[in-house]
Design a protein around this motif. Structure first.
Motif, PDB file in Angstrom:
ATOM      1  N   SER A   1    -100.730  -3.048  98.180  1.00  0.00           N
ATOM      2  CA  SER A   1     -99.220  -3.346  98.316  1.00  0.00           C
ATOM      3  C   SER A   1     -99.381  -4.802  99.127  1.00  0.00           C
ATOM      4  CB  SER A   1     -98.272  -2.183  98.903  1.00  0.00           C
ATOM      5  OG  SER A   1     -98.894  -1.875 100.192  1.00  0.00           O
ATOM      6  N   LYS A   2    -100.032  -4.859 100.116  1.00  0.00           N
ATOM      7  CA  LYS A   2    -100.121  -6.077 101.195  1.00  0.00           C
ATOM      8  C   LYS A   2    -100.929  -7.131 100.797  1.00  0.00           C
ATOM      9  CE  LYS A   2     -98.565  -3.216 105.013  1.00  0.00           C
ATOM     10  NZ  LYS A   2     -98.806  -2.648 106.359  1.00  0.00           N
ATOM     11  N   THR A   3    -101.954  -6.832  99.835  1.00  0.00           N
ATOM     12  CA  THR A   3    -102.739  -8.082  99.215  1.00  0.00           C
ATOM     13  C   THR A   3    -102.331  -8.918  98.489  1.00  0.00           C
ATOM     14  OG1 THR A   3    -104.581  -6.410  99.550  1.00  0.00           O
ATOM     15  CG2 THR A   3    -104.839  -8.538  98.021  1.00  0.00           C
ATOM     16  N   ASN A   4    -102.338 -10.248  98.455  1.00  0.00           N
ATOM     17  CA  ASN A   4    -101.591 -11.474  97.842  1.00  0.00           C
ATOM     18  C   ASN A   4    -102.939 -12.137  97.212  1.00  0.00           C
ATOM     19  OD1 ASN A   4    -102.141 -13.117  99.744  1.00  0.00           O
ATOM     20  ND2 ASN A   4    -100.344 -12.503 100.544  1.00  0.00           N
ATOM     21  N   VAL A   5    -102.484 -13.071  96.236  1.00  0.00           N
ATOM     22  CA  VAL A   5    -103.561 -14.051  95.621  1.00  0.00           C
ATOM     23  C   VAL A   5    -104.074 -14.956  96.587  1.00  0.00           C
ATOM     24  CG1 VAL A   5    -103.980 -15.622  93.898  1.00  0.00           C
ATOM     25  CG2 VAL A   5    -102.387 -13.624  93.232  1.00  0.00           C
ATOM     26  N   ALA A   6    -103.265 -15.279  97.609  1.00  0.00           N
ATOM     27  CA  ALA A   6    -103.673 -16.313  98.508  1.00  0.00           C
ATOM     28  C   ALA A   6    -104.937 -15.635  99.411  1.00  0.00           C
ATOM     29  CB  ALA A   6    -102.577 -16.515  99.516  1.00  0.00           C
ATOM     30  N   ASP A   7    -104.802 -14.193  99.719  1.00  0.00           N
ATOM     31  CA  ASP A   7    -105.722 -13.625 100.546  1.00  0.00           C
ATOM     32  C   ASP A   7    -107.146 -13.554  99.662  1.00  0.00           C
ATOM     33  OD1 ASP A   7    -104.174 -12.661 102.190  1.00  0.00           O
ATOM     34  OD2 ASP A   7    -103.607 -10.801 101.194  1.00  0.00           O
TER      35      ASP A   7
ATOM     36  N   VAL B   1    -107.497 -19.502  91.198  1.00  0.00           N
ATOM     37  CA  VAL B   1    -107.634 -18.101  90.458  1.00  0.00           C
ATOM     38  C   VAL B   1    -106.721 -17.966  89.224  1.00  0.00           C
ATOM     39  CG1 VAL B   1    -107.001 -15.815  91.185  1.00  0.00           C
ATOM     40  CG2 VAL B   1    -108.072 -17.281  93.166  1.00  0.00           C
ATOM     41  N   TYR B   2    -105.459 -18.573  89.377  1.00  0.00           N
ATOM     42  CA  TYR B   2    -104.709 -18.663  88.376  1.00  0.00           C
ATOM     43  C   TYR B   2    -105.081 -19.054  87.172  1.00  0.00           C
ATOM     44  CZ  TYR B   2    -100.703 -16.429  91.066  1.00  0.00           C
ATOM     45  OH  TYR B   2    -100.227 -15.497  91.820  1.00  0.00           O
ATOM     46  N   LYS B   3    -106.074 -20.127  87.432  1.00  0.00           N
ATOM     47  CA  LYS B   3    -106.620 -20.720  85.915  1.00  0.00           C
ATOM     48  C   LYS B   3    -107.501 -19.838  85.151  1.00  0.00           C
ATOM     49  CE  LYS B   3    -107.042 -25.514  87.673  1.00  0.00           C
ATOM     50  NZ  LYS B   3    -107.882 -26.486  88.150  1.00  0.00           N
TER      51      LYS B   3
END
Length: 212
Positions: free
Chosen positions: A33-39, A51-53
């Motif tokens: 719940s606290k992890t995001n793509v930036a991490d 990453v989104y590529k």
């Protein structure tokens, strides 16, 4: 969280695996719940855009991470020489082995366990695929048991579906997560034994299925 298609294309399989590995590490550090793509990007030394590529959405990344965990940590491997044992024994071993893996994840890898609970709650493709793999293997064992006359002849797909449904409480992470800490495997053993024994009997009204 809606889960869309897992990956739009697969030109960089190695980078995809790296994202999944970094995402797993981030999930264990911060929780799903606290992890995001930036991490995840930071652990890779890359930008979130890179990453989104590879993955079209955050949901697709989480589904891929969960799918990898299902395949690597939550897939029971039968004991060596299992082909020499009865189909009934192998069915029971599989049912209880899968249950133990879920219990081990709950107690020893809690953040990843929380992720697979989310996958089950949201019926993510990773969770559906996990159940399909289990059911396919159960079907193989039932087919073997019918061939060796351990089990009554019947429609294998239907029997596998019924068997899995009858013991789903042993495999569903949502149910496993709700179990008291004092949970004893004795009840799981009794349930698995009961489900296996049912395959050796023709239930009332089942004669037509047995004839298929």
């Amino acid at each position: 969280m809606d889960v869309g298609t897992t990956v739009s294309d697969r030109p960089q399989t190695g980078y995809m695996s790296s994202i999944i590995e970094a995402g797993t590490a981030a999930c264990r550090l911060y929780g799903p719940s606290k992890t995001n793509v930036a991490d995840i990007a930071r652990l890779l030394g890359k930008s979130p855009a890179s990453v989104y590529k590879i993955f079209p959405s955050k949901a697709a990344i989480w589904d891929a991470i969960a799918g990898n965990f299902f395949e690597t940590d939550l897939t029971f491997t039968p004991s060596a020489g299992g082909e020499l044992t009865s189909a009934a024994s192998r069915l029971k071993e599989t049912a209880l082995g899968q249950h133990r893996l879920m219990l081990q994840a709950r107690h020893g890898d809690s953040q990843m366990f929380n992720l697979v609970v989310l996958a089950a709650d949201g019926s993510w493709p990773s969770f559906r695929d996990h159940l399909k793999r289990l059911q396919a293997y159960i079907g193989e064992l039932i087919s073997t048991g019918i061939a060796t006359e351990e089990f009554v002849p019947r429609n294998v797909d239907t029997a596998a579906s019924c068997f899995c449904a009858s013991i789903i409480s042993l495999w569903d992470p949502r149910i496993i997560g709700a179990l008291p800490s004092s949970h004893c495997e004795l009840s799981a053993h009794e349930l698995a034994s009961f489900a296996v024994a049912a395959l050796s009997q023709v239930a009332p009204g089942e004669e037509s299925m047995a004839a298929e």
